[in-house]
Design a protein around this motif. Structure first.
Motif, mmCIF file in Angstrom:
data_model
loop_
_atom_site.group_PDB
_atom_site.id
_atom_site.type_symbol
_atom_site.label_atom_id
_atom_site.label_comp_id
_atom_site.label_asym_id
_atom_site.label_seq_id
_atom_site.Cartn_x
_atom_site.Cartn_y
_atom_site.Cartn_z
ATOM 1 N N ASN A 185 0.820 -1.216 0.000
ATOM 2 C CA ASN A 185 0.000 0.000 0.000
ATOM 3 C C ASN A 185 0.850 1.260 0.000
ATOM 4 O O ASN A 185 0.424 2.304 -0.485
ATOM 5 C CB ASN A 185 -0.928 0.021 1.219
ATOM 6 C CG ASN A 185 -2.008 -1.026 1.128
ATOM 7 O OD1 ASN A 185 -2.338 -1.481 0.035
ATOM 8 N ND2 ASN A 185 -2.549 -1.428 2.261
ATOM 9 N N SER A 186 2.042 1.165 0.565
ATOM 10 C CA SER A 186 2.907 2.339 0.632
ATOM 11 C C SER A 186 3.759 2.497 -0.611
ATOM 12 O O SER A 186 4.586 3.394 -0.695
ATOM 13 C CB SER A 186 3.827 2.251 1.859
ATOM 14 O OG SER A 186 3.052 2.197 3.031
ATOM 15 N N GLY A 187 3.561 1.595 -1.573
ATOM 16 C CA GLY A 187 4.314 1.716 -2.819
ATOM 17 C C GLY A 187 5.779 1.379 -2.662
ATOM 18 O O GLY A 187 6.599 1.780 -3.485
ATOM 19 N N LYS A 188 6.119 0.653 -1.600
ATOM 20 C CA LYS A 188 7.536 0.347 -1.374
ATOM 21 C C LYS A 188 8.121 -0.541 -2.454
ATOM 22 O O LYS A 188 9.315 -0.541 -2.677
ATOM 23 C CB LYS A 188 7.707 -0.367 -0.025
ATOM 24 C CG LYS A 188 7.401 0.483 1.176
ATOM 25 C CD LYS A 188 8.576 1.358 1.521
ATOM 26 C CE LYS A 188 8.291 2.121 2.801
ATOM 27 N NZ LYS A 188 9.350 3.096 3.080
ATOM 28 N N GLY A 209 7.131 -0.425 -5.600
ATOM 29 C CA GLY A 209 6.868 0.127 -6.917
ATOM 30 C C GLY A 209 5.712 -0.623 -7.546
ATOM 31 O O GLY A 209 5.032 -1.406 -6.887
ATOM 32 N N LEU A 244 0.008 5.127 -10.501
ATOM 33 C CA LEU A 244 -0.429 5.002 -9.118
ATOM 34 C C LEU A 244 -0.168 3.575 -8.658
ATOM 35 O O LEU A 244 -0.080 2.665 -9.477
ATOM 36 C CB LEU A 244 -1.920 5.307 -9.026
ATOM 37 C CG LEU A 244 -2.279 6.773 -9.150
ATOM 38 C CD1 LEU A 244 -3.772 6.943 -9.243
ATOM 39 C CD2 LEU A 244 -1.765 7.529 -7.941
ATOM 40 N N PRO A 245 -0.044 3.379 -7.334
ATOM 41 C CA PRO A 245 0.157 2.013 -6.864
ATOM 42 C C PRO A 245 -0.915 1.124 -7.482
ATOM 43 O O PRO A 245 -2.101 1.398 -7.365
ATOM 44 C CB PRO A 245 -0.017 2.135 -5.359
ATOM 45 C CG PRO A 245 0.337 3.548 -5.052
ATOM 46 C CD PRO A 245 -0.100 4.343 -6.246
ATOM 47 N N THR A 299 -3.927 -2.573 -4.268
ATOM 48 C CA THR A 299 -4.259 -2.131 -2.917
ATOM 49 C C THR A 299 -4.725 -3.333 -2.112
ATOM 50 O O THR A 299 -5.509 -4.144 -2.599
ATOM 51 C CB THR A 299 -5.388 -1.090 -2.969
ATOM 52 O OG1 THR A 299 -4.928 0.039 -3.700
ATOM 53 C CG2 THR A 299 -5.783 -0.644 -1.574
ATOM 54 N N ARG A 357 -6.893 0.385 5.436
ATOM 55 C CA ARG A 357 -5.712 0.162 4.602
ATOM 56 C C ARG A 357 -4.486 0.380 5.473
ATOM 57 O O ARG A 357 -4.296 1.462 6.045
ATOM 58 C CB ARG A 357 -5.701 1.120 3.417
ATOM 59 C CG ARG A 357 -4.480 0.985 2.537
ATOM 60 C CD ARG A 357 -4.606 1.694 1.203
ATOM 61 N NE ARG A 357 -5.157 3.018 1.358
ATOM 62 C CZ ARG A 357 -6.157 3.501 0.626
ATOM 63 N NH1 ARG A 357 -6.701 2.764 -0.309
ATOM 64 N NH2 ARG A 357 -6.612 4.717 0.823
ATOM 65 N N VAL A 404 -0.512 0.844 6.240
ATOM 66 C CA VAL A 404 0.685 1.383 5.604
ATOM 67 C C VAL A 404 1.868 1.158 6.544
ATOM 68 O O VAL A 404 1.691 0.937 7.742
ATOM 69 C CB VAL A 404 0.551 2.894 5.300
ATOM 70 C CG1 VAL A 404 -0.529 3.126 4.263
ATOM 71 C CG2 VAL A 404 0.275 3.692 6.548
ATOM 72 N N GLY A 443 -3.391 3.578 7.567
ATOM 73 C CA GLY A 443 -3.392 4.804 6.786
ATOM 74 C C GLY A 443 -4.781 5.390 6.780
ATOM 75 O O GLY A 443 -4.978 6.603 6.825
ATOM 76 N N ASP A 453 0.650 7.823 4.363
ATOM 77 C CA ASP A 453 0.099 6.770 3.535
ATOM 78 C C ASP A 453 0.342 7.191 2.086
ATOM 79 O O ASP A 453 -0.399 7.996 1.534
ATOM 80 C CB ASP A 453 -1.391 6.633 3.845
ATOM 81 C CG ASP A 453 -2.078 5.602 2.968
ATOM 82 O OD1 ASP A 453 -1.461 5.136 1.995
ATOM 83 O OD2 ASP A 453 -3.239 5.256 3.242
ATOM 84 N N LEU A 454 1.399 6.646 1.497
ATOM 85 C CA LEU A 454 1.827 7.135 0.188
ATOM 86 C C LEU A 454 0.748 6.972 -0.868
ATOM 87 O O LEU A 454 0.536 7.856 -1.701
ATOM 88 C CB LEU A 454 3.112 6.428 -0.253
ATOM 89 C CG LEU A 454 3.697 6.928 -1.580
ATOM 90 C CD1 LEU A 454 4.031 8.403 -1.513
ATOM 91 C CD2 LEU A 454 4.920 6.113 -1.965
ATOM 92 N N TYR A 507 12.465 7.435 -3.167
ATOM 93 C CA TYR A 507 12.371 7.885 -4.561
ATOM 94 C C TYR A 507 13.394 8.954 -4.936
ATOM 95 O O TYR A 507 13.430 9.396 -6.077
ATOM 96 C CB TYR A 507 10.961 8.423 -4.842
ATOM 97 C CG TYR A 507 9.903 7.353 -4.693
ATOM 98 C CD1 TYR A 507 9.701 6.412 -5.687
ATOM 99 C CD2 TYR A 507 9.133 7.274 -3.540
ATOM 100 C CE1 TYR A 507 8.755 5.423 -5.549
ATOM 101 C CE2 TYR A 507 8.176 6.280 -3.386
ATOM 102 C CZ TYR A 507 7.988 5.363 -4.392
ATOM 103 O OH TYR A 507 7.059 4.381 -4.242
ATOM 104 N N PHE A 521 4.830 9.028 -9.098
ATOM 105 C CA PHE A 521 3.462 9.189 -9.596
ATOM 106 C C PHE A 521 3.242 10.567 -10.229
ATOM 107 O O PHE A 521 2.367 11.322 -9.809
ATOM 108 C CB PHE A 521 2.437 8.961 -8.468
ATOM 109 C CG PHE A 521 2.775 7.798 -7.582
ATOM 110 C CD1 PHE A 521 2.912 6.533 -8.117
ATOM 111 C CD2 PHE A 521 2.985 7.970 -6.225
ATOM 112 C CE1 PHE A 521 3.233 5.462 -7.307
ATOM 113 C CE2 PHE A 521 3.312 6.908 -5.418
ATOM 114 C CZ PHE A 521 3.444 5.644 -5.958
#
Lengths: 234, 361
Positions: free
Chosen positions: A111-114, A116, A139-140, A143, A164, A166, A176, B256-257, B300, B307
């Motif tokens: 969820n935190s896009g760690k 990618g 965007l991620p 989810t 969600r 994070v 989050g 919360d990215l 990043y 994004f």
């Protein structure tokens, strides 16, 4: 209903989360004095019974079901549902809701896009770190949201939350965003606030017309003096 | 042709612009044209006029048409460089700023010519002067006035640059922007002008720059580089693009990215700006803000925010007007000739306002 920002689920499915959780807890309570049962088995019993009751609803709504260890997972598109239990209605405290298990840390990182953009195949949960040629441009893509049934062996189900997770640190996660979807064990449809109160997002709004129009003039003329005269008239 | 080559119409202000554009100081220009330092100074301050030979040498040295130096149809902005609001690094030299500022004057020259053929939108820039000590509430009211007068929607602001153009503000991108200058604006002449730097692949940052300059036009009729105007314009931009009331509800209380990324794409602002807004509105603490920035940068990097927005708010008014004129037989060459500018410069000015598809980096 928009249950979290960017996540919409049917009211019927959310209602099933509550009703199946309530039924699962009731059955677990009824069996907690069976031979071999104890306070610890109640925790897993209520989880599995609630999940079993919920499976038909998930499949009817188009989710693909699979398991990771003993945990139920449901996936549709980029959305993945995980299920969990907590001891009290306060899911933000670690004593009620464990924020250190591997699966939750994994969900938090997704969820935190760690990782990618990820590519996950249903059933295998393959995770590919950022691929060559794919930057952090989208965007991620995936989810993971958790449905948490709160309750204990004295009161049964006391609350149902959807949220969600994070990452907080490498070893812990936090919410989050988390919303309660029941009141006294009954589903309540209260949508999460829409992100854009005025309507469309910035890029979806129509571009205003500039209203430029030609003035009348003699296009054939290349006489600068005439242009200057026009300027003087202005 | 009007007596453009005669030195009677010579403009010292235009010589100064030409010198700034060429990047010379007075002494350097004097050496090149083999005149004294004092003579150049006297030309610029209007105490003397060059003869025809000196005028030709000045034009050649600065790379501007000789007609430019004798073009008297539009006075250059009275307050000039000092009346311009710059959004730039403190380390940016005055010479760099002066060089950039000439761009806005040339843009105004082109607009002056185009307005002979094309009807541009009437100028409507709301006025809400902010005193040096004005607080958050005053800034909020200034942004609200813009929203009300321009009839902007309650939520995210759509194509901000197009809204600015619709209300008579000339916006152009400077293709050869100096790295230290993000944007600048001035309203000292016939029309307000906002010059944006190249968007550096970050459309969100460029939108914020445009809103920042709009804040100057609305709130700061006179530039005061050393005062609080920059922070006020920054606050104005934040309030216009991320209004306080919805942001208090929507900004995540945790880092919360994915939630920030979604807000970025819905509101058209950077994650960095959202985080800063969250701290300003006290949705998150200073410590949480620092942790979030560190996490974002470590994941990043500092230069490239993840994004990126897919649509860039590029100006189009000048390019559209030039297209209209061209369709009616007024070529860019003719526009350049009437504006007394080099065709290459006019082409760059027009190109700086063409909508180009955003290319994700």
């Amino acid at each position: 209903m928009r249950v979290l920002s960017g996540v919409t689920l049917k009211d019927s499915l959310l209602s099933a989360f509550v009703s199946c959780g309530r039924a699962g807890h009731s059955i677990a309570l009824a069996h907690q004095n069976d031979p071999g049962s104890n306070g610890f088995t109640f925790g897993t019993d209520r989880y599995h019974r609630s999940c079993e009751l919920l499976k038909d609803h998930l499949e009817a709504d188009g989710f693909t079901l699979f398991s990771r260890g003993a945990g139920l997972r449901a996936r549709k598109g980029d959305l993945e549902l995980h299920f969990a239990t907590a001891k009290t209605a306060d899911v933000a405290v670690p004593s009620s809701f464990d924020n250190r298990t591997d699966s939750r840390i994994y969900a938090g990182k997704i969820n935190s896009g760690k990782y990618g953009p990820t590519v996950a195949s249903a059933g295998s949960m393959l995770l590919h770190p950022t691929l060559d040629g794919l930057g952090e441009n989208d965007l991620p893509s995936r989810t993971i949201i958790h449905t948490v049934w709160s309750g204990d062996n004295a009161h049964g189900l006391v609350a149902v939350h959807i949220g969600r997770l994070v990452t907080e640190t490498d070893d812990t996660v936090v919410w989050g965003e988390v919303n309660r979807i029941d009141r006294d064990g009954v589903f309540v449809a209260e949508a999460a606030p829409a992100s854009s109160p005025g309507g469309a997002s910035y890029s979806d709004q129509p571009e205003p017309d500039l209203g430029l129009e030609m003035l009348e003039f003699d296009a054939a003329s290349t006489n600068t003096a005439e242009v200057d005269a026009r300027r003087d008239e202005k | 042709m009007k007596s453009s080559h005669t030195t009677a119409n010579f403009s010292g202000d235009r010589l100064r612009i030409a010198r700034y554009r060429a990047g010379f100081n007075i002494r350097e220009l004097a050496d090149i044209v083999e005149l004294s330092h004092a003579a150049i100074s006297q030309y610029e301050t209007g105490r003397a006029k060059p003869n025809a030979a000196a005028l030709a040498r000045l034009a050649m040295a600065t790379g501007m048409p000789a007609e430019f130096l004798t073009y008297g149809d539009r006075n250059v902005s009275m307050a000039g460089l000092d009346g311009t609001h710059f959004r730039s690094l403190r380390s940016t030299s005055k010479q760099h700023r002066a060089n950039a500022w000439t761009w806005s004057e040339m843009v105004l020259d082109v607009v002056q010519v185009l307005e002979n053929y094309v009807r541009f939108p009437a100028t409507l820039v709301p006025e809400f002067t902010l005193a040096p000590g004005a607080g958050r509430e005053q800034v909020r009211l200034a942004a609200e006035r813009v929203r009300a007068q321009w009839e902007l929607p309650e939520g995210p602001v759509g194509h901000l640059v197009r809204h600015m153009e619709k209300h008579g503000i000339v916006v152009s991108r400077m293709p050869v922007a100096d790295d230290g200058i993000d944007a600048f604006s001035q309203y000292q002449s016939t029309r307000p002008v906002v010059i944006l730097g190249t968007n550096k692949g970050d459309a969100a940052r460029s939108r914020f720059d445009a809103a920042h300059e709009l804040g100057h036009l609305v709130a700061h009729p006179e530039a005061d580089p050393g005062g609080t105007q920059e922070s006020q314009a920054h606050a104005f931009a934040a309030e216009l693009l991320m209004p306080e009331e919805p942001m208090l509800r929507l900004l995540p209380k945790r880092y919360d990215l994915s939630a920030y990324a979604r807000l970025k794409h819905e509101w058209g602002v950077s994650i960095a700006a959202l985080l800063y807004r969250a701290r300003t509105l006290e949705v998150i603490t200073d410590a949480a803000y620092r942790r979030a920035v560190v996490a974002l940068n470590s994941d990043y990097g500092r230069r490239r925010e993840p994004f990126p927005l897919q649509r860039s708010d590029d100006p189009t008014m000048l390019a559209t007007a030039a297209d209209l004129a061209d369709a009616a037989g007024i070529s860019l060459t003719r526009i350049a000739s009437e504006a007394r500018l080099a065709l290459a410069d006019v082409e760059l000015i027009i190109a700086g306002s063409v909508t180009r598809p955003a290319v994700p980096l």
